[in-house]
Write a protein that holds these residues in place. Structure first.
Motif, PDB file in Angstrom:
ATOM      1  N   ARG A 144      36.029  47.547  37.457  1.00  0.00           N
ATOM      2  CA  ARG A 144      36.810  47.006  36.406  1.00  0.00           C
ATOM      3  C   ARG A 144      38.203  46.443  36.762  1.00  0.00           C
ATOM      4  O   ARG A 144      38.906  47.309  37.440  1.00  0.00           O
ATOM      5  CB  ARG A 144      36.930  48.101  35.187  1.00  0.00           C
ATOM      6  N   TYR A 145      38.582  45.300  36.438  1.00  0.00           N
ATOM      7  CA  TYR A 145      40.084  44.939  36.792  1.00  0.00           C
ATOM      8  C   TYR A 145      40.290  43.807  35.845  1.00  0.00           C
ATOM      9  O   TYR A 145      39.285  43.113  35.485  1.00  0.00           O
ATOM     10  CB  TYR A 145      40.219  44.556  38.235  1.00  0.00           C
ATOM     11  N   GLU A 146      41.342  43.499  35.545  1.00  0.00           N
ATOM     12  CA  GLU A 146      41.930  42.298  34.695  1.00  0.00           C
ATOM     13  C   GLU A 146      42.729  41.358  35.828  1.00  0.00           C
ATOM     14  O   GLU A 146      43.841  41.793  36.390  1.00  0.00           O
ATOM     15  CB  GLU A 146      42.788  42.966  33.599  1.00  0.00           C
ATOM     16  N   GLU A 147      42.384  40.198  35.681  1.00  0.00           N
ATOM     17  CA  GLU A 147      43.141  39.278  36.431  1.00  0.00           C
ATOM     18  C   GLU A 147      44.242  38.472  35.232  1.00  0.00           C
ATOM     19  O   GLU A 147      43.778  38.035  33.940  1.00  0.00           O
ATOM     20  CB  GLU A 147      42.364  38.057  37.052  1.00  0.00           C
ATOM     21  N   ILE A 148      45.511  38.539  35.662  1.00  0.00           N
ATOM     22  CA  ILE A 148      46.556  37.707  34.967  1.00  0.00           C
ATOM     23  C   ILE A 148      47.262  36.523  35.166  1.00  0.00           C
ATOM     24  O   ILE A 148      47.757  36.663  36.311  1.00  0.00           O
ATOM     25  CB  ILE A 148      47.522  38.832  34.468  1.00  0.00           C
ATOM     26  N   GLU A 149      46.901  35.411  34.907  1.00  0.00           N
ATOM     27  CA  GLU A 149      47.798  34.107  35.153  1.00  0.00           C
ATOM     28  C   GLU A 149      47.360  34.166  36.468  1.00  0.00           C
ATOM     29  O   GLU A 149      48.081  33.679  37.374  1.00  0.00           O
ATOM     30  CB  GLU A 149      48.970  34.325  35.037  1.00  0.00           C
ATOM     31  N   THR A 150      45.840  34.096  36.970  1.00  0.00           N
ATOM     32  CA  THR A 150      45.439  33.837  38.442  1.00  0.00           C
ATOM     33  C   THR A 150      44.767  32.525  38.749  1.00  0.00           C
ATOM     34  O   THR A 150      44.468  32.218  39.774  1.00  0.00           O
ATOM     35  CB  THR A 150      44.828  34.792  38.905  1.00  0.00           C
TER      36      THR A 150
ATOM     37  N   GLU B 232      36.501  43.046  45.791  1.00  0.00           N
ATOM     38  CA  GLU B 232      36.033  41.596  45.405  1.00  0.00           C
ATOM     39  C   GLU B 232      37.342  40.909  44.761  1.00  0.00           C
ATOM     40  O   GLU B 232      37.277  39.667  44.346  1.00  0.00           O
ATOM     41  CB  GLU B 232      34.825  41.540  44.610  1.00  0.00           C
ATOM     42  N   ALA B 233      38.289  41.871  44.162  1.00  0.00           N
ATOM     43  CA  ALA B 233      39.192  41.312  43.173  1.00  0.00           C
ATOM     44  C   ALA B 233      40.305  40.341  44.307  1.00  0.00           C
ATOM     45  O   ALA B 233      41.135  39.681  43.593  1.00  0.00           O
ATOM     46  CB  ALA B 233      39.922  42.370  42.583  1.00  0.00           C
ATOM     47  N   PHE B 234      40.206  40.734  45.245  1.00  0.00           N
ATOM     48  CA  PHE B 234      41.213  39.890  46.423  1.00  0.00           C
ATOM     49  C   PHE B 234      40.785  38.872  47.162  1.00  0.00           C
ATOM     50  O   PHE B 234      40.448  38.977  48.405  1.00  0.00           O
ATOM     51  CB  PHE B 234      41.921  41.463  47.411  1.00  0.00           C
ATOM     52  N   HIS B 235      40.151  37.952  46.466  1.00  0.00           N
ATOM     53  CA  HIS B 235      39.557  36.648  47.000  1.00  0.00           C
ATOM     54  C   HIS B 235      40.618  35.827  47.132  1.00  0.00           C
ATOM     55  O   HIS B 235      40.014  34.492  47.675  1.00  0.00           O
ATOM     56  CB  HIS B 235      38.521  36.503  46.283  1.00  0.00           C
ATOM     57  N   ARG B 236      41.542  35.573  46.754  1.00  0.00           N
ATOM     58  CA  ARG B 236      42.777  34.498  46.821  1.00  0.00           C
ATOM     59  C   ARG B 236      43.717  34.649  47.984  1.00  0.00           C
ATOM     60  O   ARG B 236      44.397  35.814  47.863  1.00  0.00           O
ATOM     61  CB  ARG B 236      43.426  34.394  45.440  1.00  0.00           C
ATOM     62  N   PRO B 237      43.905  33.829  48.835  1.00  0.00           N
ATOM     63  CA  PRO B 237      44.804  34.142  49.633  1.00  0.00           C
ATOM     64  C   PRO B 237      46.387  33.956  49.066  1.00  0.00           C
ATOM     65  O   PRO B 237      46.608  32.924  48.201  1.00  0.00           O
ATOM     66  CB  PRO B 237      44.845  33.014  50.904  1.00  0.00           C
TER      67      PRO B 237
ATOM     68  N   ASN C 142      25.737  50.879  46.063  1.00  0.00           N
ATOM     69  CA  ASN C 142      24.764  49.773  45.530  1.00  0.00           C
ATOM     70  C   ASN C 142      24.580  49.619  44.248  1.00  0.00           C
ATOM     71  O   ASN C 142      23.956  48.743  43.815  1.00  0.00           O
ATOM     72  CB  ASN C 142      23.191  50.283  45.927  1.00  0.00           C
ATOM     73  N   HIS C 143      25.577  50.549  43.358  1.00  0.00           N
ATOM     74  CA  HIS C 143      25.700  49.868  41.833  1.00  0.00           C
ATOM     75  C   HIS C 143      27.064  49.814  41.502  1.00  0.00           C
ATOM     76  O   HIS C 143      27.484  50.119  40.424  1.00  0.00           O
ATOM     77  CB  HIS C 143      24.843  51.044  40.927  1.00  0.00           C
ATOM     78  N   ARG C 144      27.665  49.165  42.312  1.00  0.00           N
ATOM     79  CA  ARG C 144      29.354  49.077  42.081  1.00  0.00           C
ATOM     80  C   ARG C 144      29.598  48.207  40.894  1.00  0.00           C
ATOM     81  O   ARG C 144      30.576  48.358  40.215  1.00  0.00           O
ATOM     82  CB  ARG C 144      29.757  48.151  43.132  1.00  0.00           C
ATOM     83  N   GLU C 145      28.444  47.244  40.448  1.00  0.00           N
ATOM     84  CA  GLU C 145      28.876  46.240  39.359  1.00  0.00           C
ATOM     85  C   GLU C 145      28.875  46.935  38.062  1.00  0.00           C
ATOM     86  O   GLU C 145      29.352  46.838  37.123  1.00  0.00           O
ATOM     87  CB  GLU C 145      27.791  45.098  39.343  1.00  0.00           C
ATOM     88  N   LEU C 146      28.408  48.280  38.245  1.00  0.00           N
ATOM     89  CA  LEU C 146      28.258  48.967  36.808  1.00  0.00           C
ATOM     90  C   LEU C 146      29.792  49.882  36.769  1.00  0.00           C
ATOM     91  O   LEU C 146      30.122  50.375  35.817  1.00  0.00           O
ATOM     92  CB  LEU C 146      27.272  50.078  36.772  1.00  0.00           C
ATOM     93  N   ILE C 147      30.565  49.735  37.792  1.00  0.00           N
ATOM     94  CA  ILE C 147      31.740  50.730  37.839  1.00  0.00           C
ATOM     95  C   ILE C 147      33.062  49.671  37.958  1.00  0.00           C
ATOM     96  O   ILE C 147      34.083  50.049  37.172  1.00  0.00           O
ATOM     97  CB  ILE C 147      31.770  51.385  39.223  1.00  0.00           C
TER      98      ILE C 147
ATOM     99  N   ALA D 265      42.172  44.877  51.806  1.00  0.00           N
ATOM    100  CA  ALA D 265      41.281  44.049  51.343  1.00  0.00           C
ATOM    101  C   ALA D 265      41.620  42.712  51.105  1.00  0.00           C
ATOM    102  O   ALA D 265      40.775  41.626  50.659  1.00  0.00           O
ATOM    103  CB  ALA D 265      40.885  44.623  49.747  1.00  0.00           C
ATOM    104  N   ALA D 266      42.896  42.337  51.246  1.00  0.00           N
ATOM    105  CA  ALA D 266      43.453  40.910  50.968  1.00  0.00           C
ATOM    106  C   ALA D 266      42.943  39.960  52.117  1.00  0.00           C
ATOM    107  O   ALA D 266      42.749  40.383  53.303  1.00  0.00           O
ATOM    108  CB  ALA D 266      44.944  41.016  51.108  1.00  0.00           C
TER     109      ALA D 266
END
Length: 390
Positions: free
Chosen positions: A267-273, A319-324, A260-265, A345-346
């Protein structure tokens, strides 16, 4: 700002001291031995304690005792030692004891090669102990500077969530030499986004609240709290109980204080997405650096390739895997571990593929060739494996 040229092991040492760690207990094991060596020198200078344990099991138990005594504590190891943490790690999870654990992964299984990098403890870091009914927090640096910042972050999260936090590094991160910036003032620390919270003492009488709240001070024995600590299912006051209703409450807390506090944890980096790439490479730790270079090279060749670099591994950042797209998991193992979470997750309409290396990093050109094959609907053949082996 202090600027030095040093290793990831040195960065972890300085970050722990910066975050307030005042006890380190450990047992030598490559490639994290230099953390113990550095701590044996730096802890007394910082007014702390260094303890040479007889093995990894004892080291983490010593850290737990120190944390219960009111000190921020840390230990470090590699895969063969991390598996030995199972019992004390469970103590720390179940009794909500803040402690930081670093695992410098090397190639396996078992002892493997001491000087070669691996990523074989991805799932072990999620389930480091028995019994289930818990979530775990795991952070994964990909270089020396990030080893510093994520170690500070690990101590911060350990205090706020009242639990052990694992830093899942690898041999290239801990042994590699790079420029390291160390803040010398509070203003410099703020500019770097570093947060430090002091150790507080739970005044009781309710030590184990049956809620998902965070920022609850941890149990510290002494200090006139009358606190209790046990690895059995606790009542709100910390006493052992066999009543299943308390187990329900305890399990709820251990799971949902994190979920319930995932937003505090997370972390990911999107590169050219941004433009919806055809292929998205996924990696954490050292392979993510090769992946970033591969994306740049692929773009220069007109290929729509992007990447996701995972910095927090658990809870897994779904949540990082939101693009087909066609996802390619790049890992330092041959069995495929991260790839299975990517597959889960995809989103619908995606393909998930795997490229593994054992004891060495993949080459940029190799990743570009595999991405081109995927775009052209050809098998992701590589120089060593002509089919996916997971």
């Amino acid at each position: 700002m202090k600027r030095v040229f040093d290793t990831g092991n040195a960065a972890v040492t300085e970050a722990a001291i910066f975050a307030g760690c005042r006890l380190f207990a450990g047992y030598p094991i490559t490639p994290s031995t230099e953390i113990a060596e550095n701590m044996s020198r730096r802890m007394p200078q910082a007014g702390g304690y260094y303890v040479q344990a007889e093995d990894e099991l004892a080291a983490l138990h010593i850290c737990i005792g120190a944390s219960l005594g009111g000190l921020k504590a840390m230990t470090s190891t590699s895969g063969p030692g991390y598996i030995l943490y199972a019992d004390p790690y469970g103590w720390a999870l179940g009794s909500e004891i803040p402690v930081v654990v670093l695992n410098a992964q090397r190639v396996g299984p078992v002892s493997g090669i001491t000087g070669a990098p691996g990523q074989g403890e991805f799932y072990l870091s999620r389930y480091p102990t028995h019994g289930g009914n818990f979530e775990n927090i795991v952070l994964a640096p990909n270089g020396v500077q990030e080893a510093f910042t994520l170690t500070v972050e690990a101590f911060y999260l350990a205090e706020r969530f009242r639990m052990p936090v694992t830093i899942l590094a690898d041999q290239i991160v801990t042994d590699g030499w790079e420029t390291l910036l160390i803040p010398e003032t509070a203003e410099e620390a703020r500019e770097m986004g570093l947060c430090v919270t002091p150790r507080k003492v739970n005044p009781g009488p309710v030590f184990y609240p049956a809620t998902d709240e965070i920022d609850v001070p941890p149990v510290v024995l002494g200090h006139n709290t009358g606190a209790a600590c046990s690895d059995w299912t606790p009542t709100a006051e910390g006493y052992d109980t066999e009543e299943v209703e308390w187990q329900h409450k305890h399990a709820y807390r251990l799971i949902y204080k994190v979920r319930n506090h995932r937003e505090l944890i997370t972390r990911y980096e999107e590169i050219e997405t941004e433009d919806g790439p055809d292929v998205i490479l996924v990696a954490y730790g050292s392979p993510s650096r090769v992946v970033k270079s591969a994306v740049k090279a692929a773009r220069e060749q007109g290929l729509k390739v992007g990447a996701l670099r995972l910095i927090s591994l658990w809870p897994f950042p779904d949540e990082a895997f939101h693009r087909p797209a066609k996802y390619l998991s790049v890992e330092l193992n041959y069995d495929g571990q991260l790839v299975r979470e990517v597959q889960r997750a995809a989103p619908a309409g995606s393909e998930v593929h795997f490229l593994g290396r054992c004891g060495e990093l993949p080459r940029v050109a190799e990743l570009v060739d595999v991405a081109r094959n995927l775009i052209d609907n050809r098998p992701p053949a590589s120089s060593q494996w002509q089919r996916e082996a997971w």
